[in-house]
Motif scaffolding. Structure first.
Motif, PDB file in Angstrom:
ATOM      1  N   GLN A 196       0.844  -1.189   0.000  1.00  0.00           N
ATOM      2  CA  GLN A 196       0.000   0.000   0.000  1.00  0.00           C
ATOM      3  C   GLN A 196       0.882   1.242   0.000  1.00  0.00           C
ATOM      4  O   GLN A 196       1.969   1.219   0.544  1.00  0.00           O
ATOM      5  CB  GLN A 196      -0.887   0.042   1.257  1.00  0.00           C
ATOM      6  N   GLY A 197       0.353   2.311  -0.597  1.00  0.00           N
ATOM      7  CA  GLY A 197       1.082   3.574  -0.550  1.00  0.00           C
ATOM      8  C   GLY A 197       2.025   3.730  -1.724  1.00  0.00           C
ATOM      9  O   GLY A 197       2.011   2.925  -2.659  1.00  0.00           O
ATOM     10  N   ASP A 198       2.846   4.760  -1.677  1.00  0.00           N
ATOM     11  CA  ASP A 198       3.688   5.040  -2.844  1.00  0.00           C
ATOM     12  C   ASP A 198       4.947   4.179  -2.800  1.00  0.00           C
ATOM     13  O   ASP A 198       6.024   4.623  -2.420  1.00  0.00           O
ATOM     14  CB  ASP A 198       4.018   6.530  -2.969  1.00  0.00           C
ATOM     15  N   THR A 199       4.768   2.945  -3.197  1.00  0.00           N
ATOM     16  CA  THR A 199       5.869   1.975  -3.161  1.00  0.00           C
ATOM     17  C   THR A 199       5.926   1.230  -4.483  1.00  0.00           C
ATOM     18  O   THR A 199       4.933   1.173  -5.210  1.00  0.00           O
ATOM     19  CB  THR A 199       5.619   0.918  -2.062  1.00  0.00           C
ATOM     20  N   ALA A 200       7.066   0.637  -4.754  1.00  0.00           N
ATOM     21  CA  ALA A 200       7.169  -0.185  -5.953  1.00  0.00           C
ATOM     22  C   ALA A 200       6.210  -1.375  -5.892  1.00  0.00           C
ATOM     23  O   ALA A 200       5.503  -1.644  -6.870  1.00  0.00           O
ATOM     24  CB  ALA A 200       8.601  -0.665  -6.151  1.00  0.00           C
ATOM     25  N   PRO A 201       6.136  -2.104  -4.761  1.00  0.00           N
ATOM     26  CA  PRO A 201       5.217  -3.239  -4.748  1.00  0.00           C
ATOM     27  C   PRO A 201       3.772  -2.841  -5.071  1.00  0.00           C
ATOM     28  O   PRO A 201       3.055  -3.580  -5.747  1.00  0.00           O
ATOM     29  CB  PRO A 201       5.338  -3.782  -3.315  1.00  0.00           C
ATOM     30  N   TYR A 202       3.339  -1.668  -4.621  1.00  0.00           N
ATOM     31  CA  TYR A 202       1.974  -1.240  -4.945  1.00  0.00           C
ATOM     32  C   TYR A 202       1.816  -1.066  -6.456  1.00  0.00           C
ATOM     33  O   TYR A 202       0.841  -1.524  -7.054  1.00  0.00           O
ATOM     34  CB  TYR A 202       1.656   0.074  -4.214  1.00  0.00           C
ATOM     35  N   LEU A 203       2.791  -0.405  -7.055  1.00  0.00           N
ATOM     36  CA  LEU A 203       2.706  -0.159  -8.499  1.00  0.00           C
ATOM     37  C   LEU A 203       2.861  -1.458  -9.286  1.00  0.00           C
ATOM     38  O   LEU A 203       2.146  -1.705 -10.259  1.00  0.00           O
ATOM     39  CB  LEU A 203       3.770   0.849  -8.927  1.00  0.00           C
ATOM     40  N   GLN A 204       3.786  -2.287  -8.844  1.00  0.00           N
ATOM     41  CA  GLN A 204       3.976  -3.564  -9.530  1.00  0.00           C
ATOM     42  C   GLN A 204       2.711  -4.402  -9.424  1.00  0.00           C
ATOM     43  O   GLN A 204       2.279  -5.029 -10.387  1.00  0.00           O
ATOM     44  CB  GLN A 204       5.181  -4.307  -8.930  1.00  0.00           C
ATOM     45  N   ASN A 205       2.099  -4.359  -8.247  1.00  0.00           N
ATOM     46  CA  ASN A 205       0.890  -5.138  -8.037  1.00  0.00           C
ATOM     47  C   ASN A 205      -0.254  -4.626  -8.908  1.00  0.00           C
ATOM     48  O   ASN A 205      -1.061  -5.402  -9.408  1.00  0.00           O
ATOM     49  CB  ASN A 205       0.510  -5.106  -6.550  1.00  0.00           C
ATOM     50  N   SER A 206      -0.303  -3.306  -9.110  1.00  0.00           N
ATOM     51  CA  SER A 206      -1.317  -2.761 -10.006  1.00  0.00           C
ATOM     52  C   SER A 206      -1.134  -3.351 -11.391  1.00  0.00           C
ATOM     53  O   SER A 206      -2.106  -3.722 -12.056  1.00  0.00           O
ATOM     54  CB  SER A 206      -1.208  -1.238 -10.106  1.00  0.00           C
ATOM     55  N   CYS A 207       0.090  -3.421 -11.838  1.00  0.00           N
ATOM     56  CA  CYS A 207       0.363  -3.974 -13.174  1.00  0.00           C
ATOM     57  C   CYS A 207      -0.025  -5.449 -13.223  1.00  0.00           C
ATOM     58  O   CYS A 207      -0.629  -5.908 -14.190  1.00  0.00           O
ATOM     59  CB  CYS A 207       1.840  -3.828 -13.525  1.00  0.00           C
ATOM     60  N   VAL A 208       0.331  -6.155 -12.161  1.00  0.00           N
ATOM     61  CA  VAL A 208       0.022  -7.585 -12.129  1.00  0.00           C
ATOM     62  C   VAL A 208      -1.488  -7.798 -12.209  1.00  0.00           C
ATOM     63  O   VAL A 208      -1.975  -8.687 -12.905  1.00  0.00           O
ATOM     64  CB  VAL A 208       0.626  -8.212 -10.851  1.00  0.00           C
ATOM     65  N   ARG A 209      -2.238  -6.932 -11.524  1.00  0.00           N
ATOM     66  CA  ARG A 209      -3.699  -7.069 -11.572  1.00  0.00           C
ATOM     67  C   ARG A 209      -4.228  -6.834 -12.980  1.00  0.00           C
ATOM     68  O   ARG A 209      -5.116  -7.530 -13.445  1.00  0.00           O
ATOM     69  CB  ARG A 209      -4.344  -6.107 -10.581  1.00  0.00           C
ATOM     70  N   ILE A 210      -3.676  -5.830 -13.648  1.00  0.00           N
ATOM     71  CA  ILE A 210      -4.152  -5.571 -15.013  1.00  0.00           C
ATOM     72  C   ILE A 210      -3.774  -6.750 -15.918  1.00  0.00           C
ATOM     73  O   ILE A 210      -4.570  -7.213 -16.731  1.00  0.00           O
ATOM     74  CB  ILE A 210      -3.574  -4.257 -15.567  1.00  0.00           C
ATOM     75  N   GLN A 211      -2.572  -7.231 -15.723  1.00  0.00           N
ATOM     76  CA  GLN A 211      -2.151  -8.374 -16.542  1.00  0.00           C
ATOM     77  C   GLN A 211      -3.091  -9.546 -16.340  1.00  0.00           C
ATOM     78  O   GLN A 211      -3.382 -10.289 -17.266  1.00  0.00           O
ATOM     79  CB  GLN A 211      -0.718  -8.780 -16.192  1.00  0.00           C
TER      80      GLN A 211
END
Ligand code: ARG
Length: 604
Positions: free
Chosen positions: A482-497
Motif C-alpha cells: 500500500q502507498g507510494d511503493t514499488a510493490p503497490y505499483l507492480q501489483n497494479s500492473c500484475v492485476r491488469i495483466q
C-alpha cells in the motif's frame, strides 16, 4: 501462455506533432491574447499553463490574464473575459474564469479519448523527443576502490541511472561514466595490507569485502601505531613513482573491485558506457596545473598551488572561494597541487571535465553526487568558466539516507551500510511476503519475483523522494503493498495483466474505440494523457520523484476507475473501451517504471 503485451502495439508512428496539452493551450492563449491586445501584448510573452490545482474546476489553468493585466492597464477579470471570448479551443476544451482572473480549461472527454487512442498506437506513448538533442555526460555511482561504499553511493547510483534512462528516451545522446576513485591515498594502506594481511581465499570469493577488510584493519592499526602510517605513505609514494610491484598490486585491486561492482550493477540492471576512474587522468594533471599557473588563474601559496577568488569580482556569499569570517571575507582557495607535489580530487575533476568536453563534445555534464560536495563543484565549475570552458554543468546534489533515529543509516552492527547488503535484505524481505501470499509459486519463480520486487522497492523508495531532502530508510514502508511503493505499483500492473490473462486471446487493441463517460474514466484519461508532460519535466530540475509521484497518482486513478467501472462484465462497446483504458494504464505504468529502472513481474 504468457501474455506478451507488446504484440498489442500498433506500428511505430512518429507522433511528434503537438502532443502536449499545456503547450497547445498555451499557443491558443497566445493567439487569443494577440487578438485582444494587439500591439499592447509585450513582445516574447509566453502564457504559462499548468495543471489545475483543484481538478473539480478544470484540468489546466493559466494566470496569464493576472500577470498581464497591470502592464496593459486592464482589470484581471475583464482581461480574462475578453481572452476567453476570443479563445479558439472548440472540440478541445471549455474555458472559464475563476477567482481573481484565472483562466480554467476543462478538456472535453472526446478530446481525451482521441489522445488516448493515439497513445495506444504509439510506441513512445506520445512522449515527444526533444527538439534539440544534447550530448549529456552523466557521472554517477563512482565509489572508491576498497573504501566502504557510503550510502551516498546508493542514492547516486539509483538517481543517476534513472536520469540516464529518461534523458536517453527523450532523445539526448547520453554517456554514462563511472568515475571510480581508483587512485586515492587509501592505496598506501591497501598496498601494505595486501603485502601483510591478505587472505587469498577470501579475495577469491568476495574481493570487495576482502579489500575492505584489509583497508579497515590497516586503518585501525594506523590509529594505534603512527609509524605504520608513514610506512603506508611510503608504499603510496612508491606506487605513484611507478614501482612495478606496487603497480601490479594496484592493478589487481582495481580489477577485482570493478568485477565485484559489476555484479551489483548487473543485478540493478545498470550499465556504464565508460569506467574512466581517477587514475585515467594522472598524466594530465601536471600540465593542467602548469597551464593554470601560466594563465594566472592559479597561484603559488606556501608552496602549494591554489585558485583564489577572481580578481575584480565583488566579494559575496556566491563566491566559491570566499568564506565569511565575522565581518570580513576570508579566502577559501581550491588547492590543485599540494606543497609535496601531490595532486588532489579537484585537480582530477578539472582534467576529467576537460576530457569530457574535448573527447565527447559534451554539451552538458551532470554530477550526481551528495550535497556535501557542493563547494567542490562550485569551485570546479568556476575555474572552468575562468578558463573559458563553458557548458551546462550541473551538480545534481542529494541529501542523506537516515535511520529511524534520524542519524545516518547504519547496519545493526553500526557499520556504514553497503548497497549489496541493502539489496540482499530487501530481496529477502520481499521473499517472505511472496512465500505467504503465493505459496503455489514455484521456487524459481519466487526467487525471480522477489528479486524484482525487492530491488524495485529500494529503487522506488529512493526515486520517490525529493532528492534534496534527507529521507528515513524504512523497510516496512518501502516493501508495503500500500502507498507510494514499488510493490503497490507492480501489483497494479500484475492485476491488469491478470485481467488480460482471463481474457485469453480474445482481445482487440488496435481498433478499440475509447468512449469516456463516467467521472472515474475521465479522471483516469486525464492522468494517462499527462504522461507526455511529466516525462520531459523530470529533466528540468533532474527530479525523478516527479515521475515516481505521477505513477503513484496514475495507479490510484486506475484503482478508483476499476472499483467504480466494471470492465469484463460490461456490454461489448463499453467493455472494449475500458479494456483499452486498462491496457494503456499498464503500458504507461510499465514504461514509466522502466524509466526508473524498475521491472514488473508477471505475477506476485
Ligand atoms: N568517488 C567520489 C566519492 O566517493 C565521487 C566521485 C564523483 N564524481 C566526480 N567527478 N567527482 O565521493
Amino acid at each position: 501462455m504468457t501474455w506478451d503485451f507488446d504484440t498489442f502495439k500498433g506500428s511505430w508512428s512518429d507522433m511528434n506533432q503537438e502532443m502536449n496539452i499545456p503547450s497547445t493551450l498555451g499557443k491558443k492563449l497566445l493567439e487569443s491574447l494577440t487578438t485582444v491586445l494587439g500591439d499592447r501584448l509585450p513582445e516574447g510573452f509566453k502564457p504559462a499553463v499548468q495543471v489545475a490545482a483543484d481538478l473539480r474546476f478544470g484540468d489546466y489553468q493559466s494566470n496569464a490574464a493576472m500577470v498581464l493585466a497591470k502592464r496593459v492597464g486592464e482589470k484581471p477579470r475583464d482581461l480574462a473575459q475578453q481572452v476567453v471570448a476570443a479563445l479558439k479551443t472548440e472540440g478541445m476544451a471549455e474555458a472559464s474564469i475563476a477567482g481573481p482572473g484565472f483562466i480554467n480549461f476543462k478538456i472535453s472527454p472526446e478530446f481525451y479519448a482521441q489522445r488516448l487512442m493515439e497513445m495506444l498506437a504509439d510506441e513512445r506513448l506520445s512522449v515527444p523527443k526533444v527538439s534539440e538533442a544534447k550530448t549529456i555526460v552523466i557521472d554517477f555511482s563512482a565509489p572508491n576502490v576498497a573504501k566502504p561504499m557510503h550510502v551516498g553511493h546508493i542514492r547516486s547510483t539509483i538517481i543517476g541511472d534513472a536520469l540516464s534512462r529518461i534523458a536517453r528516451f527523450l532523445g539526448h545522446t547520453v554517456i554514462t561514466d563511472n568515475h571510480i576513485g581508483d587512485w586515492g591515498t587509501q592505496f598506501g594502506m591497501i598496498l601494505w595490507g595486501w603485502k601483510n594481511l591478505l587472505n587469498q581465499e577470501a579475495l577469491n570469493t568476495n574481493p570487495i569485502a576482502e579489500l575492505l577488510r584489509i583497508y579497515q584493519v590497516v586503518n585501525a592499526k594506523c590509529n594505534e601505531q603512527p609509524e605504520l602510517r608513514e610506512t603506508c605513505k611510503a608504499e603510496l609514494v612508491k606506487l605513484q613513482s611507478g614501482d612495478d610491484e606496487n603497480l601490479q598490486i594496484w592493478k589487481r585491486c582495481v580489477e577485482v573491485s570493478k568485477s565485484g561492482l559489476q555484479k551489483i550493477y548487473d543485478r540493478l540492471d545498470i550499465r556504464f558506457d565508460y569506467w574512466l576512474g581517477e587514475s585515467f587522468y594522472n598524466d594530465a594533471l601536471g600540465p593542467l596545473v602548469n597551464s593554470l599557473l601560466e594563465s594566472g588563474i592559479a597561484q603559488e601559496s606556501d608552496g602549494a598551488v591554489c585558485v583564489f577568488e577572481e580578481e575584480g569580482r565583488e566579494p559575496s556569499a556566491s563566491s566559491p572561494f570566499l568564506v565569511r569570517d565575522k565581518d570580513a571575507w576570508k579566502p577559501n582557495p581550491c588547492i590543485i597541487r599540494k606543497a609535496d607535489g601531490g595532486f588532489l580530487y579537484a585537480t582530477t575533476d578539472l582534467a576529467t571535465l576537460d576530457y569530457r568536453i574535448k573527447t565527447w563534445h559534451a554539451d552538458s555534464i551532470w554530477y550526481v553526487v551528495g550535497a556535501p560536495q557542493e563547494l567542490h563543484f562550485r569551485q570546479i565549475f568556476d575555474i572552468q568558466r575562468r578558463r573559458g570552458i563553458t557548458g551546462d554543468f550541473r551538480h545534481i546534489a542529494f541529501g542523506s539516507i537516515l535511520g529511524d533515529d534520524r542519524k545516518p543509516f547504519k547496519t545493526r552492527s553500526g557499520e556504514l551500510i553497503s548497497l549489496e547488503d541493502v539489496l540482499n535484505e530487501a530481496v529477502e524481505r520481499a521473499k517472505k511476503t511472496i512465500d505467504e501470499k503465493s505459496p503455489d509459486m514455484s521456487a524459481d519463480e519466487k526467487d525471480r519475483v522477489s528479486e524484482i520486487v525487492g530491488i524495485g522497492a529500494v529503487k522506488f523508495a529512493e526515486l520517490s523522494q525529493n532528492r534534496i531532502s534527507d529521507y528515513i530508510f524504512n523497510w516496512d514502508k518501502m516493501l508495503s503493498l500500500q502507498g507510494d511503493t514499488a510493490p503497490y505499483l507492480q501489483n497494479s500492473c500484475v492485476r491488469i495483466q491478470s485481467i488480460f490473462r482471463k481474457l485469453g486471446d480474445n482481445r482487440s487493441r488496435g481498433n478499440a474505440n475509447i468512449v469516456l463517460e463516467v467521472p472515474a474514466e475521465i479522471h483516469l484519461a486525464h492522468m494517462l494523457s499527462r504522461y507526455a508532460e511529466i516525462v520531459p519535466m523530470v529533466l528540468d530540475d533532474c527530479k525523478p520523484n516527479i515521475l515516481a509521484g505521477y505513477l503513484y497518482d496514475l495507479a490510484k486513478a486506475f484503482h478508483s476507475f476499476y472499483e467504480s467501472c466494471p470492465v469484463l462484465k460490461s456490454e461489448a462497446n463499453v467493455r472494449s473501451s475500458r479494456l483499452a483504458l486498462c491496457q494503456l494504464t499498464l503500458d504507461v505504468l510499465r514504461h514509466g517504471l522502466g524509466l526508473l529502472g524498475i521491472q514488473i513481474p508477471d505475477r506476485m
